[in-house]
Design an enzyme around this catalytic site. Structure first.
Site, PDB file in Angstrom:
ATOM      1  N   GLU A  20      -0.995  -9.874  15.043  1.00 32.99           N
ATOM      2  CA  GLU A  20      -0.275  -8.882  15.871  1.00 32.99           C
ATOM      3  C   GLU A  20      -1.095  -7.607  16.099  1.00 32.99           C
ATOM      4  OE1 GLU A  20       3.258  -7.429  13.859  1.00 32.99           O
ATOM      5  OE2 GLU A  20       2.196  -7.371  11.961  1.00 32.99           O
ATOM      6  N   GLU A  26       0.807  -1.222   0.000  1.00 35.43           N
ATOM      7  CA  GLU A  26       0.000   0.000   0.000  1.00 35.43           C
ATOM      8  C   GLU A  26       0.849   1.286   0.000  1.00 35.43           C
ATOM      9  OE1 GLU A  26      -1.678   1.347   3.381  1.00 35.43           O
ATOM     10  OE2 GLU A  26      -3.360   2.300   2.326  1.00 35.43           O
ATOM     11  N   MET A  65       1.880 -12.224  11.921  1.00 34.65           N
ATOM     12  CA  MET A  65       1.862 -10.846  11.419  1.00 34.65           C
ATOM     13  C   MET A  65       0.474 -10.461  10.902  1.00 34.65           C
ATOM     14  SD  MET A  65       5.541  -9.963   9.727  1.00 34.65           S
ATOM     15  CE  MET A  65       6.901  -9.458  10.772  1.00 34.65           C
ATOM     16  N   ASP A 110       0.901  -9.664   4.045  1.00 32.68           N
ATOM     17  CA  ASP A 110      -0.356  -9.435   4.769  1.00 32.68           C
ATOM     18  C   ASP A 110      -1.605  -9.634   3.911  1.00 32.68           C
ATOM     19  OD1 ASP A 110       1.263  -8.760   6.835  1.00 32.68           O
ATOM     20  OD2 ASP A 110       0.788  -6.629   6.865  1.00 32.68           O
ATOM     21  N   HIS A 116       9.456 -12.072  12.121  1.00 28.40           N
ATOM     22  CA  HIS A 116       9.995 -11.950  10.757  1.00 28.40           C
ATOM     23  C   HIS A 116      10.336 -13.282  10.096  1.00 28.40           C
ATOM     24  CE1 HIS A 116      10.156  -7.850  12.177  1.00 28.40           C
ATOM     25  NE2 HIS A 116      10.161  -7.484  10.907  1.00 28.40           N
TER      26      HIS A 116
HETATM   27  O1  F6P Z   1       3.865  -5.088   5.905  1.00 25.62           O
HETATM   28  C1  F6P Z   1       4.305  -6.370   6.118  1.00 25.62           C
HETATM   29  C2  F6P Z   1       4.739  -6.564   7.547  1.00 25.62           C
HETATM   30  O2  F6P Z   1       5.431  -7.792   7.589  1.00 25.62           O
HETATM   31  C3  F6P Z   1       3.618  -6.564   8.577  1.00 25.62           C
HETATM   32  O3  F6P Z   1       2.934  -7.776   8.693  1.00 25.62           O
HETATM   33  C4  F6P Z   1       4.378  -6.216   9.830  1.00 25.62           C
HETATM   34  O4  F6P Z   1       3.536  -5.620  10.767  1.00 25.62           O
HETATM   35  C5  F6P Z   1       5.415  -5.256   9.341  1.00 25.62           C
HETATM   36  O5  F6P Z   1       5.630  -5.552   7.977  1.00 25.62           O
HETATM   37  C6  F6P Z   1       6.718  -5.321  10.084  1.00 25.62           C
HETATM   38  O6  F6P Z   1       7.541  -4.317   9.600  1.00 25.62           O
HETATM   39  P1  F6P Z   1       9.090  -4.170   9.918  1.00 25.62           P
HETATM   40  O7  F6P Z   1       9.799  -5.291   9.208  1.00 25.62           O
HETATM   41  O8  F6P Z   1       9.454  -2.840   9.369  1.00 25.62           O
HETATM   42  O9  F6P Z   1       9.235  -4.299  11.390  1.00 25.62           O
END
Ligand code: F6P
Length: 342
Positions: free
Chosen positions: A224, A105, A171, A129, A272
């Protein structure tokens, strides 16, 4: 020869390299030159040292590799005064006749604004997501769901051995697609998502009903970004200085289940791990289809569009439509998942 820039922005996602490879291979057929832009939109804000010529050779052997050979960032040029103009100027100075932006997005929101300012951009939908509008599925989602499902399967056996409740946090900040799909696939006894505020009493009832039937373990999947219904939040924990201690929603839900049911409960935050490693076969195919289609959009001069999956067809949808609002979960699917709660 038309020179096409390609960049990957936002959180990384399994399948990004498959898109890059597909763009390069299709570009070769269209006789385009492809320039990789490093680090997402930052690469077009400050291009020095952030461009690389992409060829069949330099993109060989990356189809199955996780991450992105181009690197990524969450840079939004429109956060800076004249940021949009800077990017437009750099596109011109680099001699790019078109830019393919691979992102979710945020990244595609920037692409759409640049298109409105006259840039020749095309988008490819990426996010684990699956919360991007305009497409049935983004690539990366299937891989994330597979990873979560495997984790839930593993939690099942240890939950059963120890007669514990296992809370698995996955996530999904704004949408519960991963939680719902992995929850169904993994046989979750309750699923908490951002779109439907949860009542912890109901969650505990599901767990207690299982115990009453002789099932002394349960699996609760929590996105989350899951929300609790009004009045469900326990009093905030304070540290020795009186500051509120922030914990993840998974931990909070696990603490409450243990307190309210008396059943031993553990929490696992997948984090992650869900974004790393090799894409599934499904995501490799989808990413490849998106990459080829995006290159074809450039060839046709059909800019301001995103490659999208509708049913089993890849189609072009306006970027504006894709970024208008987040795609939240399918309520019918969630209600199907709830047939199996408790
Ligand atoms: O946008 C994808 C995503 O993996 C989300 O599910 C998660 O909340 C976010 O990115 C985590 O972001 P970062 O890797 O910047 O902590």
């Amino acid at each position: 020869m038309l020179k096409v820039g390609v960049l990957t922005g936002g959180g990384d996602c399994p399948g990004l390299n498959a898109v890059i490879r597909a763009v390069v291979r299709r570009a070769e057929q269209h006789q385009f030159e492809v320039m990789g832009i490093r680090d997402g939109w930052r690469g077009l804000e400050e291009p020095t040292g952030r461009t690389m010529r992409l060829s069949r050779e330099s993109t060989s052997g990356i189809l199955h590799v996780g991450g992105t050979i181009l690197g990524t960032s969450r840079t939004n040029p429109f956060k800076k005064p004249d940021g949009g103009e800077t990017v437009l100027r750099n596109i011109k100075e680099l001699g790019l006749g078109a830019v393919i932006a691979v992102g979710g997005e945020d990244t595609l929101g920037v692409a759409n604004k640049l298109f409105d300012l006259g840039a020749k951009v095309v988008g490819v939908p990426k996010t684990i997501d699956n919360d991007l509008s305009g497409t049935d599925f983004t690539f990366g989602f299937d891989t994330a769901v597979s990873i979560c499902t495997e984790a839930i399967d593993r939690l099942h056996s240890t939950a059963e051995s120890h007669q514990r409740v296992m809370v698995c946090e996955v996530m999904g900040r704004h949408a519960g697609w991963i939680a719902t799909h992995a929850g169904i696939a993994g046989g979750a006894d309750a699923i908490l998502v951002p779109e439907i505020p949860a009542n912890l009493d109901e969650v505990c009832e599901h767990v207690k009903r299982r115990h009453a039937r002789g099932k002394y373990f349960s699996i609760v999947v929590v996105a989350e970004g899951a929300k609790l219904a009004a009045g469900q939040l326990p009093p905030a924990k304070l540290d020795e200085f009186g500051h509120e201690r922030l914990g993840g929603i998974g931990q909070l839900v696990a603490d409450e289940i243990e307190k309210r049911t008396g059943f031993e409960t553990r929490v696992t935050v997948l984090g992650h791990v869900q974004r790393g490693g090799s894409p599934t076969a499904h995501d490799r195919v989808l990413a490849t289809r998106y990459g080829v289609f995006a290159c074809d959009l450039v060839q046709k001069g059909d800019f301001g569009k995103m490659a999208a999956l509708h049913g089993n067809e890849i189609v072009a949808v306006p970027l504006a439509e894709a970024v208008r609002e987040l795609k939240t979960i399918d309520r019918d699917l969630y209600s199907l998942a709830s047939v199996f709660f408790g």
